[in-house]
Design an enzyme around this catalytic site. Structure first.
Site, PDB file in Angstrom:
ATOM      1  N   VAL A   1      17.317  38.922 -24.635  1.00 54.80           N
ATOM      2  CA  VAL A   1      16.199  38.016 -24.337  1.00 54.80           C
ATOM      3  C   VAL A   1      15.011  38.753 -23.716  1.00 54.80           C
ATOM      4  CG1 VAL A   1      17.568  35.917 -24.061  1.00 54.80           C
ATOM      5  CG2 VAL A   1      16.954  37.243 -22.035  1.00 54.80           C
ATOM      6  N   LYS A   2      15.200  39.986 -23.296  1.00 52.31           N
ATOM      7  CA  LYS A   2      14.100  40.725 -22.666  1.00 52.31           C
ATOM      8  C   LYS A   2      13.151  41.280 -23.749  1.00 52.31           C
ATOM      9  CE  LYS A   2      16.348  39.642 -19.041  1.00 52.31           C
ATOM     10  NZ  LYS A   2      17.180  40.369 -18.115  1.00 52.31           N
ATOM     11  N   THR A   3      12.153  42.062 -23.327  1.00 51.24           N
ATOM     12  CA  THR A   3      11.077  42.406 -24.268  1.00 51.24           C
ATOM     13  C   THR A   3      11.530  43.304 -25.412  1.00 51.24           C
ATOM     14  OG1 THR A   3       9.656  42.241 -22.347  1.00 51.24           O
ATOM     15  CG2 THR A   3       8.646  43.080 -24.350  1.00 51.24           C
TER      16      THR A   3
END
Ligand SMILES: *Cc1c(COP(=O)(O)O)cnc(C)c1O
Length: 403
Positions: free
Chosen positions: A196-198
Site C-alpha cells: 500500500v505504500k508508494t
C-alpha cells in the site's frame, strides 16, 4: 435495453501498481544465481540512496524490522525513553519496546495529524534530564513534521524519521527543498515498501543515513550481528593464520537478527523505484482533485490540513468529517461506502488508546490525537485511479452523508 448501471469496480483505499517491466525484473532474478541477499540488493540500495540523496541505504525485510534495526543502531536500551506521536501505525512504538526502552506518547495537531516541537516539549515536561534519548517523528499521510523545529528545541536527541508515507516528498529544513530520506539533520530515515505504500516490494523496508557508524550498525542488526571485515576482528588469534585473514572466519559482537531483504524483492523495488516520480505526480494530482471536490461539501467535511514547509508525496487522502454534526457515525458511512464499491480506512487509532500501551502508561490526555482520530477517514488513493474515480468517490460520500 436494461438501464442498470454497469458493475463498478471496487476501489480499495490503496494498492500497488505492478507492470510487465516489474514482472520481467523479478523473473530475471529468479532465473539467476541469487535468491536471497545478493547483487540486486546492492544495486537497489545504491539507487535508493541516490534517489533520496543519502550517503547510505540499508534494505531490510520490512519497515517494522527497519525500525527495530534503527533502535538497535542508536543503542536504545532499558531505561531509555523515546518520544513517538500517538497517531501512527503500531510498529513505530513497538520498535521502541523491542529494545526494552519506553515510549512517551506525544500529542499531534488535530488538523494535520503531525507532532510538533511543542507537543514533544509538553510530553517531556517533568521528566528528569537525560531520560529521553530519541524522537521518532512520523511524516503522516505524506506531509512532513517540522524536524528543523524539533532539532532546534532538542539538539541532543537522536532522530529516526518514520517516512513510510513520505517517499518521494521534499521538505525545507532551512536549506531549501531537499528529499525526505536525505537525513539533512542527521539520524536515520525509515521507509516501508509494503504494497500500500508508494513503491512495493511485497514486504520490505529501507533505512537511509549519512552516518558511516550508523550504517555499519544497521548492517549488523540486519545480519545476525556478523562481522566479516578482518580489520574489525577482536580475536586476532582465531581470525588470522600466519598474518592472513582466515577465509571462513566471522565474529559476532552483538546478537543481530535475520532482517535481510531478498534479491527477488529487491528486483521489484529497483524496478518500482524507476516509477516513483510518476507515482508521486499521479498521487498529487488525485489528491488535488479530492481537495477541489471536497471543498464543496460544506463545513462538516474537509481535507486534512496540509503542513507548510514541504512538497508532500501523498500516501493517503484523508478527510476530516464531523460525523456527529451530520447525524451519522463513521461505521455507517464506511459500511455504506463499501456497499457502493468504495473502500475507506482509519489511520490511525491513537496508540495511547491501545490496551497494551494504556495498561503500561496509564490514561493519557492527548486531545489533538483523539480529535484527529474521531474525524479521520482515508479515501481511495493509488496511481492506477483516474480523476473520474475521485469524482465517483466524492459523489458517493456526498450521497451517503446526505449532502
Ligand atoms: C507501514 C508502516 C510501518 C510498518 O511498515 P511494514 O513494512 O508494514 O512493517 C510503520 N510505520 C508507518 C507509519 C507505516 O505506515
Amino acid at each position: 435495453m436494461k438501464d442498470t448501471a454497469p458493475p463498478k469496480s471496487f476501489l480499495p483505499y490503496g494498492r500497488q501498481q505492478i507492470d510487465a517491466e516489474d514482472e520481467q525484473a523479478v523473473l530475471e532474478v529468479l532465473r539467476g544465481d541469487f535468491l536471497t541477499t545478493g547483487p540486486t540488493v546492492d544495486t537497489y540500495e545504491k539507487a535508493f540512496a541516490e534517489r533520496v540523496g543519502a550517503k547510505h541505504a540499508v534494505a531490510c525485510s520490512s519497515g517494522t524490522a527497519g525500525l527495530h534495526m534503527a533502535a538497535i543502531a542508536l543503542g536504545l536500551d532499558f531505561g531509555d525513553v523515546v518520544v513517538v506521536p500517538s497517531v501512527t501505525f503500531l510498529a513505530t512504538a513497538n520498535a521502541v519496546r523491542y529494545v526494552n526502552a519506553d515510549v512517551l506518547f506525544a500529542d499531534v495537531d488535530p488538523e494535520t495529524g503531525l507532532m510538533s516541537a511543542e507537543h514533544v516539549a509538553r510530553a517531556i515536561a517533568g521528566l528528569s534530564e537525560g531520560t529521553v534519548k530519541a524522537i521518532f517523528p512520523v511524516h503522516l499521510t505524506g506531509h512532513t513534521v517540522d524536524i528543523a523545529g524539533l532539532r532546534k528545541v532538542f539538539p541532543h536527541l537522536a532522530m529516526v524519521e518514520d517516512a513510510c508515507h513520505a517517499l518521494g516528498g521534499e521538505y525545507d529544513v532551512g536549506q531549501g527543498m531537499v528529499p525526505v530520506g536525505s537525513c539533512p539533520l542527521g539520524g536515520i530515515t525509515m521507509f516501508s515498501t509494503h504494497p500500500v505504500k508508494t513503491i512495493a516490494t511485497g514486504e520490505g523496508g529501507v533505512l537511509t543515513t549519512n552516518s558511516d557508524v550508523l550504517a555499519n550498525r544497521l548492517g549488523w542488526a540486519r545480519n545476525h550481528g556478523m562481522v566479516r571485515e578482518p580489520e574489525r576482528f577482536q580475536n586476532q588469534a582465531m581470525g588470522f593464520e600466519a598474518g592472513n585473514p582466515a577465509p571462513w572466519y566471522y565474529e559476532m559482537h552483538l546478537p543481530g537478527y535475520n532482517y535481510r531483504l531478498s534479491d527477488v524483492n529487491a528486483a521489484l523495488g529497483l524496478s518500482q523505484l524507476k516509477k516513483l516520480d510518476a507515482f508521486v505526480a499521479k498521487r498529487r494530482a488525485l489528491r488535488e482533485r479530492y481537495a477541489e471536490r471536497v471543498a464543496a461539501l460544506g463545513p462538516h467535511v474537509k481535507m486534512q490540513r496540509v503542513a507548510g514547509g514541504c512538497n508532500p508525496a501523498w500516501h493517503l487522502a484523508v478527510t476530516l468529517i464531523d460525523f456527529d454534526a451530520l447525524g451519522t457515525t463513521r461505521t455507517e458511512v464506511m459500511n455504506a461506502l463499501r456497499e457502493r464499491g468504495v473502500g475507506t480506512q482509519v489511520h490511525y487509532i491513537p496508540l495511547h488508546r491501545q490496551p497494551y500501551y494504556a495498561r503500561r502508561y496509564g490514561p493519557l490526555n492527548l486531545p489533538g490525537a483523539d480529535a484527529y482520530y474521531a474525524r479521520c477517514l482515508s479515501l481511495p488513493l493509488f496511481p492506477a485511479m483516474a480523476e473520474s474515480d475521485v469524482d465517483r468517490v466524492v459523489d458517493e460520500l456526498a450521497s451517503v452523508l446526505k449532502l
